[in-house]
Structure formats: structure tokens, C-alpha cells
Scaffold this motif. Structure first.
Motif, PDB file in Angstrom:
ATOM      1  N   THR A 176      54.063  29.540  48.390  1.00 39.71           N
ATOM      2  CA  THR A 176      53.938  30.271  47.127  1.00 39.71           C
ATOM      3  C   THR A 176      52.488  30.697  46.962  1.00 39.71           C
ATOM      4  OG1 THR A 176      54.468  30.234  44.767  1.00 39.71           O
ATOM      5  CG2 THR A 176      53.444  28.259  45.674  1.00 39.71           C
ATOM      6  N   THR A 177      52.269  31.647  46.097  1.00 42.67           N
ATOM      7  CA  THR A 177      50.912  32.107  45.796  1.00 42.67           C
ATOM      8  C   THR A 177      50.566  31.681  44.376  1.00 42.67           C
ATOM      9  OG1 THR A 177      51.185  34.012  47.245  1.00 42.67           O
ATOM     10  CG2 THR A 177      49.409  34.125  45.625  1.00 42.67           C
ATOM     11  N   VAL A 178      49.451  30.997  44.226  1.00 44.99           N
ATOM     12  CA  VAL A 178      48.992  30.552  42.912  1.00 44.99           C
ATOM     13  C   VAL A 178      47.970  31.573  42.421  1.00 44.99           C
ATOM     14  CG1 VAL A 178      47.942  28.662  41.630  1.00 44.99           C
ATOM     15  CG2 VAL A 178      49.343  28.168  43.642  1.00 44.99           C
ATOM     16  N   VAL A 179      48.163  32.084  41.204  1.00 46.21           N
ATOM     17  CA  VAL A 179      47.303  33.151  40.678  1.00 46.21           C
ATOM     18  C   VAL A 179      46.548  32.677  39.437  1.00 46.21           C
ATOM     19  CG1 VAL A 179      48.754  34.989  41.613  1.00 46.21           C
ATOM     20  CG2 VAL A 179      49.197  34.110  39.310  1.00 46.21           C
ATOM     21  N   ASP A 180      45.638  33.530  38.959  1.00 41.83           N
ATOM     22  CA  ASP A 180      44.838  33.294  37.749  1.00 41.83           C
ATOM     23  C   ASP A 180      43.940  32.061  37.853  1.00 41.83           C
ATOM     24  OD1 ASP A 180      45.861  35.559  36.524  1.00 41.83           O
ATOM     25  OD2 ASP A 180      47.571  34.459  35.679  1.00 41.83           O
ATOM     26  N   LEU A 181      43.410  31.819  39.048  1.00 39.13           N
ATOM     27  CA  LEU A 181      42.457  30.726  39.236  1.00 39.13           C
ATOM     28  C   LEU A 181      41.044  31.248  38.996  1.00 39.13           C
ATOM     29  CD1 LEU A 181      43.954  29.176  42.512  1.00 39.13           C
ATOM     30  CD2 LEU A 181      44.356  28.455  40.153  1.00 39.13           C
ATOM     31  N   ASN A 182      40.127  30.341  38.739  1.00 35.17           N
ATOM     32  CA  ASN A 182      38.727  30.731  38.555  1.00 35.17           C
ATOM     33  C   ASN A 182      38.052  30.928  39.913  1.00 35.17           C
ATOM     34  OD1 ASN A 182      38.758  30.629  35.746  1.00 35.17           O
ATOM     35  ND2 ASN A 182      38.230  28.464  35.710  1.00 35.17           N
ATOM     36  N   PRO A 183      37.155  31.933  40.022  1.00 33.29           N
ATOM     37  CA  PRO A 183      36.418  32.115  41.274  1.00 33.29           C
ATOM     38  C   PRO A 183      35.477  30.939  41.558  1.00 33.29           C
ATOM     39  CG  PRO A 183      36.250  34.063  39.871  1.00 33.29           C
ATOM     40  CD  PRO A 183      36.847  32.971  39.046  1.00 33.29           C
ATOM     41  N   TRP A 184      35.284  30.683  42.840  1.00 29.07           N
ATOM     42  CA  TRP A 184      34.302  29.716  43.333  1.00 29.07           C
ATOM     43  C   TRP A 184      34.507  28.319  42.751  1.00 29.07           C
ATOM     44  CZ3 TRP A 184      32.153  29.985  47.676  1.00 29.07           C
ATOM     45  CH2 TRP A 184      31.028  29.228  48.008  1.00 29.07           C
ATOM     46  N   VAL A 185      35.779  27.906  42.670  1.00 22.93           N
ATOM     47  CA  VAL A 185      36.133  26.570  42.192  1.00 22.93           C
ATOM     48  C   VAL A 185      37.001  25.912  43.255  1.00 22.93           C
ATOM     49  CG1 VAL A 185      37.387  25.262  40.423  1.00 22.93           C
ATOM     50  CG2 VAL A 185      35.989  27.213  39.761  1.00 22.93           C
ATOM     51  N   GLU A 186      36.758  24.615  43.513  1.00 16.76           N
ATOM     52  CA  GLU A 186      37.584  23.885  44.466  1.00 16.76           C
ATOM     53  C   GLU A 186      38.860  23.412  43.790  1.00 16.76           C
ATOM     54  OE1 GLU A 186      35.330  20.661  46.174  1.00 16.76           O
ATOM     55  OE2 GLU A 186      34.775  21.906  47.885  1.00 16.76           O
ATOM     56  N   TYR A 187      39.990  23.661  44.460  1.00 16.29           N
ATOM     57  CA  TYR A 187      41.288  23.230  43.961  1.00 16.29           C
ATOM     58  C   TYR A 187      41.971  22.390  45.033  1.00 16.29           C
ATOM     59  CZ  TYR A 187      40.965  26.729  40.232  1.00 16.29           C
ATOM     60  OH  TYR A 187      40.582  27.459  39.144  1.00 16.29           O
ATOM     61  N   GLU A 188      42.831  21.485  44.598  1.00 15.97           N
ATOM     62  CA  GLU A 188      43.747  20.804  45.496  1.00 15.97           C
ATOM     63  C   GLU A 188      45.129  20.849  44.851  1.00 15.97           C
ATOM     64  OE1 GLU A 188      42.154  16.901  46.185  1.00 15.97           O
ATOM     65  OE2 GLU A 188      42.498  16.235  44.141  1.00 15.97           O
TER      66      GLU A 188
ATOM     67  N   GLU B  67      31.714  25.877  36.354  1.00 15.70           N
ATOM     68  CA  GLU B  67      33.022  26.440  36.699  1.00 15.70           C
ATOM     69  C   GLU B  67      33.169  27.907  36.291  1.00 15.70           C
ATOM     70  OE1 GLU B  67      33.608  24.171  32.789  1.00 15.70           O
ATOM     71  OE2 GLU B  67      32.563  23.824  34.681  1.00 15.70           O
ATOM     72  N   LEU B  68      32.215  28.441  35.508  1.00 17.52           N
ATOM     73  CA  LEU B  68      32.264  29.854  35.110  1.00 17.52           C
ATOM     74  C   LEU B  68      31.152  30.683  35.760  1.00 17.52           C
ATOM     75  CD1 LEU B  68      33.080  29.430  31.316  1.00 17.52           C
ATOM     76  CD2 LEU B  68      34.658  29.920  33.192  1.00 17.52           C
ATOM     77  N   GLN B  69      30.391  30.066  36.685  1.00 23.47           N
ATOM     78  CA  GLN B  69      29.297  30.788  37.345  1.00 23.47           C
ATOM     79  C   GLN B  69      29.803  31.702  38.458  1.00 23.47           C
ATOM     80  OE1 GLN B  69      26.382  27.812  38.434  1.00 23.47           O
ATOM     81  NE2 GLN B  69      26.079  27.208  36.299  1.00 23.47           N
ATOM     82  N   ASN B  70      31.006  31.459  38.949  1.00 25.22           N
ATOM     83  CA  ASN B  70      31.706  32.322  39.907  1.00 25.22           C
ATOM     84  C   ASN B  70      31.056  32.475  41.269  1.00 25.22           C
ATOM     85  OD1 ASN B  70      33.413  32.655  37.759  1.00 25.22           O
ATOM     86  ND2 ASN B  70      33.288  34.872  37.689  1.00 25.22           N
ATOM     87  N   GLY B  71      30.026  31.697  41.589  1.00 24.60           N
ATOM     88  CA  GLY B  71      29.443  31.787  42.919  1.00 24.60           C
ATOM     89  C   GLY B  71      28.064  31.164  43.005  1.00 24.60           C
ATOM     90  N   GLU B  72      27.529  31.180  44.217  1.00 21.37           N
ATOM     91  CA  GLU B  72      26.194  30.627  44.459  1.00 21.37           C
ATOM     92  C   GLU B  72      25.126  31.610  43.997  1.00 21.37           C
ATOM     93  OE1 GLU B  72      26.222  29.704  48.637  1.00 21.37           O
ATOM     94  OE2 GLU B  72      26.830  27.642  48.235  1.00 21.37           O
ATOM     95  N   GLY B  73      23.912  31.100  43.854  1.00 23.42           N
ATOM     96  CA  GLY B  73      22.790  31.951  43.476  1.00 23.42           C
ATOM     97  C   GLY B  73      22.847  32.385  42.032  1.00 23.42           C
TER      98      GLY B  73
END
Length: 194
Positions: A11-23, A78-84
Motif C-alpha cells: 500500500t502507499t501511505v500518503v500525507d506524511l511530513n517531509p524529512w521525518v523518519e517513520y516505521e 519535524e516541520l523543518q522539512n530537511g537539512e540545512g
């Protein structure tokens, strides 16, 4: 995703936050109910994206002579969406058109102090704070007005006199100091005895 039929194994899980680790865990179910959840999957991080949320509570003021202090609530990781990740602080004297910009590279920093001898005391500045990361620049906060540091009173009140009213009360009076609103807000007077 909603419940998936028993013949489907992806299945495809949608509406996740960018640059966040999920399990993920999977639970098998039938008419009687759900079984035990699986062991968690390996952690998977979503891809980076440009930040979408600007800082809130942008304000400031105070500080020392010749300073403009700008503050904001830092963006959570969790809302920074990436490095830097960092902030772009923009300000200009009220009524001018050209923004002065600087970059604050620490994502946890909640303030920036601009020091310059040309800053007049208690002067209004238009201020906004934006966000960026390695993927690019995100939005700015709305523009707010922040005043530069105030100037301390340079003269003392005059014509100080004291009159005894009783065995435990003395009335103290003085002539107010001439005060320009351009120097700040006169909060009051401090009376001390010695």
C-alpha cells in the motif's frame, strides 16, 4: 490507508511530513477482529522539501542602545522539512522600501540582534522572518512592527521637595522631566530614601 483486502500485500501511505523518519506495523484482521501487530519495519525517512511554515510570534524590542532586537518562536524539527534549516531575518525602518536581510543558521535560535550606531532610539521597524533549508527558501511571516531600544533618561527630575504629613507619612513631589516620545516610553519614577 483504509483496511486493505487480504489479497493485497502493498500500500502507499500518503500525507506524511517531509524529512521525518517513520516505521510501520501491519495488523491482520477478519470478522472477529484484529490480530497482533507485526514487528516494526525498518525506519524510513521521507524525502526533503522546501519548508512550508514560517515562524510564529515574530516580535521584539528592548535591548541596549543602538540595537534592534527581533524574536520569534523556532520551528520544531519535524516541520523543518530537511537539512540545512535556518531563518532569513528581514527588516527596514518604517516608511522605507529596501529590506535589510541577514541569515540565522541555527534552527534553535529564537532571536537576532542588529547593532548599529545609526539606529535612533525607539524607532519603528517593519520586520518579517522567513525559513530555508537545503531545498530552498520557504515563506516569510507576516510583517510586524518592532521598536529599536529605548534611550535611558539623561536628566533627573527637578524641584524635589518633601513634606511631613504624620509620624509615619511623608509626601514627596517633583517637577516632571521633559520627555520626548522619540526616546521611548517613560514608565515612571523611582523614589528612594536615605
Amino acid at each position: 490507508p483504509d483496511v486493505i483486502d487480504g489479497k493485497t500485500f502493498t500500500t502507499t501511505v500518503v500525507d506524511l511530513n517531509p524529512w521525518v523518519e517513520y516505521e510501520f506495523r501491519v495488523v491482520a484482521s477478519n470478522k472477529i477482529g484484529g490480530g497482533e501487530p507485526s514487528l516494526p519495519s525498518e525506519k524510513v525517512r521521507t524525502e526533503e522539501a522546501v519548508p512550508e511554515i514560517p515562524p510564529s510570534e515574530v516580535s521584539g524590542g528592548g535591548g541596549s542602545r543602538s540595537e534592534l532586537v527581533i524574536t520569534w518562536d523556532p520551528i520544531p524539527e519535524e516541520l523543518q522539512n530537511g537539512e540545512g534549516f535556518g531563518y532569513v531575518v528581514a527588516f527596514r525602518p518604517f516608511g522605507t522600501t529596501t529590506w535589510i536581510q541577514t541569515v540565522v543558521t541555527s534552527p534553535d535560535t529564537p532571536r537576532y540582534v542588529f547593532r548599529n550606531e545609526s539606529i535612533l532610539p525607539f524607532s519603528p521597524y517593519e520586520v518579517k522572518v522567513g525559513v530555508y533549508n537545503n531545498k530552498g527558501e520557504g515563506p516569510f511571516s507576516s510583517v510586524t512592527t518592532v521598536f529599536s531600544a529605548e534611550e535611558e533618561p539623561s536628566i533627573a527630575p527637578s524641584s524635589v521637595s518633601a513634606t511631613s504629613l504624620s509620624s509615619s507619612v511623608i509626601e514627596v513631589s517633583w517637577t516632571a522631566i521633559p520627555w520626548k516620545m522619540s526616546s521611548g516610553r517613560l514608565l515612571g519614577y523611582e523614589v528612594s530614601s536615605f
